[in-house]
Write an enzyme that holds these catalytic residues in place. Sequence first.
Site, mmCIF file in Angstrom:
data_model
loop_
_atom_site.group_PDB
_atom_site.id
_atom_site.type_symbol
_atom_site.label_atom_id
_atom_site.label_comp_id
_atom_site.label_asym_id
_atom_site.label_seq_id
_atom_site.Cartn_x
_atom_site.Cartn_y
_atom_site.Cartn_z
ATOM 1 C CE LYS A 14 -2.551 5.985 -11.466
ATOM 2 N NZ LYS A 14 -1.316 5.214 -11.377
ATOM 3 N NE ARG A 89 -3.605 -0.721 -9.093
ATOM 4 C CZ ARG A 89 -2.424 -0.170 -9.349
ATOM 5 N NH1 ARG A 89 -1.975 0.799 -8.616
ATOM 6 N NH2 ARG A 89 -1.694 -0.586 -10.349
ATOM 7 N NE ARG A 163 5.622 0.970 -15.685
ATOM 8 C CZ ARG A 163 4.626 1.567 -15.065
ATOM 9 N NH1 ARG A 163 4.735 2.835 -14.691
ATOM 10 N NH2 ARG A 163 3.504 0.943 -14.800
HETATM 11 P P1 AMP Z 1 1.314 1.349 -11.278
HETATM 12 O O1 AMP Z 1 2.693 1.938 -11.406
HETATM 13 O O2 AMP Z 1 0.466 2.051 -10.256
HETATM 14 O O3 AMP Z 1 0.621 1.195 -12.610
HETATM 15 O O4 AMP Z 1 1.507 -0.129 -10.697
HETATM 16 C C1 AMP Z 1 2.267 -1.091 -11.396
HETATM 17 C C2 AMP Z 1 1.980 -2.473 -10.826
HETATM 18 O O5 AMP Z 1 2.335 -2.502 -9.433
HETATM 19 C C3 AMP Z 1 0.521 -2.900 -10.846
HETATM 20 O O6 AMP Z 1 0.147 -3.446 -12.104
HETATM 21 C C4 AMP Z 1 0.495 -3.960 -9.734
HETATM 22 O O7 AMP Z 1 1.097 -5.156 -10.158
HETATM 23 C C5 AMP Z 1 1.441 -3.336 -8.704
HETATM 24 N N1 AMP Z 1 0.712 -2.481 -7.732
HETATM 25 C C6 AMP Z 1 0.817 -1.130 -7.585
HETATM 26 N N2 AMP Z 1 0.005 -0.684 -6.599
HETATM 27 C C7 AMP Z 1 -0.631 -1.784 -6.112
HETATM 28 C C8 AMP Z 1 -1.613 -1.985 -5.104
HETATM 29 N N3 AMP Z 1 -2.159 -0.966 -4.416
HETATM 30 N N4 AMP Z 1 -2.039 -3.264 -4.863
HETATM 31 C C9 AMP Z 1 -1.539 -4.304 -5.551
HETATM 32 N N5 AMP Z 1 -0.632 -4.176 -6.536
HETATM 33 C C10 AMP Z 1 -0.164 -2.939 -6.830
#
Ligand code: AMP
Length: 218
Positions: A14, A89, A163
């Site tokens: 994405k 999510r 990361r």
């Molecule tokens: P991502 O970059 O989308 O993979 O998000 C990295 C981390 O951010 C996730 O593993 C969650 O800990 C947190 N996170 C991102 N978006 C959300 C969301 N909509 N609700 C809760 N935690 C989130």
Amino acid sequence: MRNIIFIAPPAAGKGTISEKLMDKYGYKHISTGDILRDMASRDDEFGHSLKGMLASGKLVPDEIVYEALKRRLLMNDLESGFILDGFPRNLNQAREYDKILDEVGKKLGVVIYLDTPKDILEKRIVGRRICSSCGATYNILTGINTPKKDGICDKCGSQLYQRDDDNSESFKTRYETFINQTYPLIDFYKKRNVLYNIDSINPDDTMRKVEEIINDND
Ligand code: AMP
């Protein structure tokens, strides 16, 4: 068509697709993960506890995410449309998102599910390296986008980093969280006739299919 939500397991592509869409269509990319990582970089108690939550791969409490997202949606740079990445999510967040959209006066748009096999996702995550300066991404396991020089960005020569949550253990948690909590959104949005499903393996094919959806909904 203006707004897109991507529903995708971690590393389904994405981020890459979003970058291409931003360049071509002027969409803004709203990633709740990026917003939260930014908040976690603050050197205070809140920042430190958020950093710990992110590193574990678990979801951050809803209220923190809603506030951060609302603040972003109220900025006045979203007229050309936006790509929502990483939100909603789970079903609670999807229901809350309807309310947030009403509050900020924006439309849902289309929802695109990027379907990618688990073994490919794991390699993309564990092998992902990001440039600390320009943000370019590389991979040292998939054979696609391998940096020419170990640990160094091809584009700007800066150091690459990994990361905190890009490790095998965190991947398992994030993938399970996706299946248990986020996957039910597919049915939720299918019933509202806004869902599109794409087999997302090759980034160029995925981009082509996403553009078809954009054009069909224009
Ligand atoms: P991502 O970059 O989308 O993979 O998000 C990295 C981390 O951010 C996730 O593993 C969650 O800990 C947190 N996170 C991102 N978006 C959300 C969301 N909509 N609700 C809760 N935690 C989130």
